[in-house]
Design an enzyme around this catalytic site. Structure first.
Site, mmCIF file in Angstrom:
data_model
loop_
_atom_site.group_PDB
_atom_site.id
_atom_site.type_symbol
_atom_site.label_atom_id
_atom_site.label_comp_id
_atom_site.label_asym_id
_atom_site.label_seq_id
_atom_site.Cartn_x
_atom_site.Cartn_y
_atom_site.Cartn_z
ATOM 1 N N GLY A 1 0.626 -1.305 -0.005
ATOM 2 C CA GLY A 1 -0.019 0.178 -0.041
ATOM 3 C C GLY A 1 0.853 1.417 -0.155
ATOM 4 N N LYS B 1 3.927 1.279 -4.584
ATOM 5 C CA LYS B 1 4.882 0.564 -5.526
ATOM 6 C C LYS B 1 4.541 0.276 -6.792
ATOM 7 C CE LYS B 1 5.917 -2.722 -2.538
ATOM 8 N NZ LYS B 1 4.718 -2.261 -1.429
ATOM 9 N N GLU C 1 -13.195 4.820 30.389
ATOM 10 C CA GLU C 1 -13.050 5.764 29.234
ATOM 11 C C GLU C 1 -12.815 6.957 29.856
ATOM 12 O OE1 GLU C 1 -11.972 4.559 26.732
ATOM 13 O OE2 GLU C 1 -12.890 2.514 26.823
HETATM 14 P P1 ADP Z 1 1.652 -1.446 -3.369
HETATM 15 O O1 ADP Z 1 1.868 -1.586 -4.876
HETATM 16 O O2 ADP Z 1 3.006 -0.515 -2.790
HETATM 17 O O3 ADP Z 1 1.202 -2.255 -2.723
HETATM 18 P P2 ADP Z 1 -0.293 0.365 -4.458
HETATM 19 O O4 ADP Z 1 0.547 1.028 -5.430
HETATM 20 O O5 ADP Z 1 -1.111 -0.968 -5.013
HETATM 21 O O6 ADP Z 1 0.727 -0.003 -3.328
HETATM 22 O O7 ADP Z 1 -1.214 1.370 -3.826
HETATM 23 C C1 ADP Z 1 -2.673 1.213 -3.877
HETATM 24 C C2 ADP Z 1 -3.259 2.512 -4.130
HETATM 25 O O8 ADP Z 1 -3.204 3.494 -2.984
HETATM 26 C C3 ADP Z 1 -3.105 3.136 -5.402
HETATM 27 O O9 ADP Z 1 -3.749 2.656 -6.224
HETATM 28 C C4 ADP Z 1 -3.415 4.711 -4.863
HETATM 29 O O10 ADP Z 1 -4.805 5.054 -5.103
HETATM 30 C C5 ADP Z 1 -3.021 4.717 -3.525
HETATM 31 N N1 ADP Z 1 -1.554 5.144 -3.046
HETATM 32 C C6 ADP Z 1 -0.686 4.552 -2.634
HETATM 33 N N2 ADP Z 1 0.459 5.179 -2.224
HETATM 34 C C7 ADP Z 1 0.088 6.447 -2.942
HETATM 35 C C8 ADP Z 1 1.018 7.425 -3.082
HETATM 36 N N3 ADP Z 1 2.388 7.613 -2.762
HETATM 37 N N4 ADP Z 1 0.493 8.494 -3.795
HETATM 38 C C9 ADP Z 1 -0.947 8.530 -4.251
HETATM 39 N N5 ADP Z 1 -1.686 7.339 -4.004
HETATM 40 C C10 ADP Z 1 -1.160 6.348 -3.396
HETATM 41 ZN ZN ZN Z 2 -8.884 1.437 28.081
#
Ligand code: ADP
Ligand code: ZN
Length: 638
Positions: free
Chosen positions: A226, A229, A445
């Site tokens: 996420g 990459k 809490e």
């Molecule tokens: P990874 O390949 O590292 O697991 P992804 O490239 O598949 O991550 O990221 C999933 C989605 O999260 C992307 O399609 C985008 O929408 C969002 N995202 C992740 N990193 C970024 C970033 N640096 N800038 C903008 N959007 C991002």
């Molecule tokens: Zn607690």
């Protein structure tokens, strides 16, 4: 007391990540309780079979016309509507109306509801027996399809030879134009910078080849899921205007020996036909693990696939215009052969975004959404330490969905807040009815919230709530990280001690009010956090008289893999006993402090709890307002 050395987290990525985890873990204190039955059952269960509460379809229409209806739940499965009449007691059972089997009547009712502004909801509940039937049918269908496939495959093989086997089921994707640009990727500037030259190369390779420069064939992107990459690889293709081929390492790994290898061959054949281009291999660790090592011993299929990949990469010249980008979060398990010069000899780390990065990513994803003027992306970035790019994108999306559901035209801060809580804690459930349990959770809490408000080094309270959430969360108090040090990860001794103290505030309140026999397991989570922090203070940050040297390496770096799994503690048993002793002392001192804060402010505590039981959620401002009627708030030392 010797002056504690703060962790020099700005020095290395590892300790920075560890410190951030620490900050994130502390963002919210939540109480875990066993999920209460009442909270998960739909309200209508109360209404069932109660003759007195029944009204007829006709009466319902009449009441709708007269504007007497407050809320309607349509339950298609049972063919009933549950109705709340205006002026009914909140706890009174709902009125049940039997609906007609004829859909025309139901449509008419729906129309009436829509046009009359009455709050209504269609209950979607699955009938278990129907589901099981469906599952059995689906299974049967699958078996038949599978058998057919096997037969087809066999005849195809005998007809055209086994060599086409892999190609006929090629699983790589090709995008002629990804449509992603560097502008769409935010927060990972270093990685972008390093990849600029790849774009330039793909655009005009002559520039490089003329002077004999060698361009890397393979780039390895290392980072957690996420972090963007895939997005980055697509952006390179998009900027250079070249096609993008992608496949996931896990798709190479098949049951039949030879299939993976033939897929690799196919993939590179297609890539060569379309060069210049980008070949993206996600989860390369699935194929690229060290050969002949690991659990389960050597895997022939995987080795063949890997060998084929290496052969292909060696086979094309550095200037053939194919650049292979691979992604992993486990670079340490990769076979050394993959990392040799001429293969993936360039590694780029894609870190979780810092505060600035998060702001950038939010900016990117806010572009295509209607966002109200009161929304401050800066504040969101501050509140989301530890979020990946994908999580931030998801956050804005959740907020947009909530906005649509609430029939608003633009996302406001309220939806964002709810989306953050939803992603970090869980879905909201029906509030508990007033009961001892509810009061106990409220005391717990408010215990956290009040102790933190009275401490000098704690983060300001964002809100405290006792609306239960999925995952067995009875309530929580959340905090806003201070503005001036959101991401630098420099947390002082005094701040850590205050965190421990406020984490123990929940249990302390339970004990003061209900006695030590009545305390609950709801504090388990808190106690775990206390132990973690106290241990880290001693073994990693050198914040005790046991010395200023690190005895453990950060465990939050586990994702980097093997080296950490084999980590041994670097101290003797004698030292371990001393550490335990010190952890206990820190926790005890903090607990006593939390208890004394709450004891001396008992009437304030009771008043806050009454308010919380009544309102279910109190925001930070109101909370501090009430507290300041009783005591002077400590001025935080900035
Ligand atoms: P990874 O390949 O590292 O697991 P992804 O490239 O598949 O991550 O990221 C999933 C989605 O999260 C992307 O399609 C985008 O929408 C969002 N995202 C992740 N990193 C970024 C970033 N640096 N800038 C903008 N959007 C991002
Ligand atoms: Zn607690």
């Amino acid at each position: 007391m010797n002056k504690p050395t703060p962790p020099s987290s700005h020095k290395s990525a590892l300790s920075r990540r560890a410190a951030r985890t620490l900050a994130t873990g502390w963002f919210v204190l939540q109480t875990l309780i066993a999920a209460p039955m009442v909270a998960t059952q739909p309200v209508l269960a109360q209404a069932e079979g109660d003759e007195e509460t029944k009204i007829t379809y006709g009466q319902l229409l009449e009441k709708l016309d007269q504007g007497d209806v407050q809320r309607v739940e349509l339950d298609n499965l049972r063919g009933v509507a549950n109705v709340r009449i205006k002026g009914d007691d909140d706890n009174a059972p709902l009125h049940q109306v039997t609906l007609f089997a004829n859909d025309v009547y139901n449509q008419r009712l729906l129309q009436k509801l829509r046009s009359s502004d009455v709050e209504y909801e269609v209950l979607e509940r699955s009938d278990n027996s129907a589901l099981t039937g469906l599952a059995v049918n689906a299974l049967l269908a699958l078996i038949v399809v599978f058998a057919l496939l096997m037969i087809l495959r066999r005849s195809a093989n005998s007809a055209s030879g086994a060599m086409n086997f892999g190609r006929s089921r090629a699983r790589f994707q090709m995008e002629a134009k990804t449509g992603v640009m560097f502008d769409d990727v935010a927060g990972i500037e270093e990685a972008k910078e390093e990849l600029q030259e790849v774009v330039i190369f793909l655009k005009n390779p002559e520039k490089f080849t003329a002077i004999g420069a060698r361009i890397p064939k393979g780039v390895l992107l290392v980072g957690q899921p996420g972090t963007g990459k895939t997005l980055l690889a697509k952006a390179i293709a998009g900027e250079a205007g070249v096609p993008f081929f992608s496949i996931s390492g896990s798709e190479f790994v098949e049951m039949f020996v030879g299939v993976g290898a033939s897929r690799v061959r196919d993939l590179f054949k297609k890539a060569k036909e379309n060069s210049p281009c980008i070949v993206f291999i996600d989860e390369i660790d699935a194929v690229g693990r060290q050969r002949g090592a690991g659990i389960g011993g050597g895997n022939d299929e995987r080795e063949q696939t890997l060998n084929q990949l290496l052969t292909e990469m060696d086979g094309f010249e550095g200037n053939s215009g194919i650049i292979v980008i691979a992604a992993t979060n486990r670079p340490d398990v990769l076979d050394a052969a993959l990392l040799r010069p001429g293969r993936f000899d360039r590694q780029i780390t894609v870190d979780l975004p810092g505060y600035k990065g998060r702001l950038g990513i939010l900016d990117v994803h806010a572009r295509d959404k209607k966002i109200a003027d009161d929304v401050n992306l800066d504040a969101i970035a501050r509140r989301t330490p530890g979020f990946s790019g994908a999580q931030l994108a998801n956050l804005l999306n959740e907020a947009a969905i909530l906005t649509a559901r609430r029939r608003k035209d633009a996302v406001t801060m309220a939806e964002i807040d709810d989306a953050i809580d939803r992603l970090t804690i869980g879905l909201t459930l029906t509030p508990l009815l007033d009961s001892k349990k509810k009061r106990l959770i409220a005391y717990h809490e408010v215990g956290h919230a009040l102790v933190s408000t009275m401490l000098k080094h704690s983060d300001p309270l964002a809100k405290v709530t006792i609306i239960p959430r999925s995952g067995g969360v009875g309530g929580f108090a959340s905090y806003l990280p201070k503005e001036d040090r959101v991401d630098d990860g420099l947390i002082s001794y005094a701040e850590l001690i205050d965190r421990i103290t406020m984490a123990l505030g929940g249990r302390a309140a339970e004990e003061i009010v209900f006695g030590s026999d009545e305390v609950t397991q709801g504090a388990a989570n808190d106690i775990q956090q206390v132990t973690n922090i106290a241990r880290q203070m001693i073994t990693r940050f050198g914040m005790s008289e046991l010395g200023s040297f690190a005895m453990e390496s950060p465990s939050s770096a586990v994702f980097l893999g093997r080296s950490d799994l084999m980590q041994r503690s670097e101290y003797s048993e004698e030292m371990a006993a001393k550490i335990d002793q010190r952890v206990r002392e820190i926790a005890m001192t903090a607990y006593i402090k939390a208890r004394s804060i709450l004891k001396t402010n008992r009437s304030l505590l009771d008043r806050l709890v009454d308010r919380l039981v009544e309102k279910e959620t109190i925001d930070g401002e109101e909370f501090r307002g009430i507290v300041s009627e009783y005591v002077d708030l400590p001025t935080p030392n900035q």
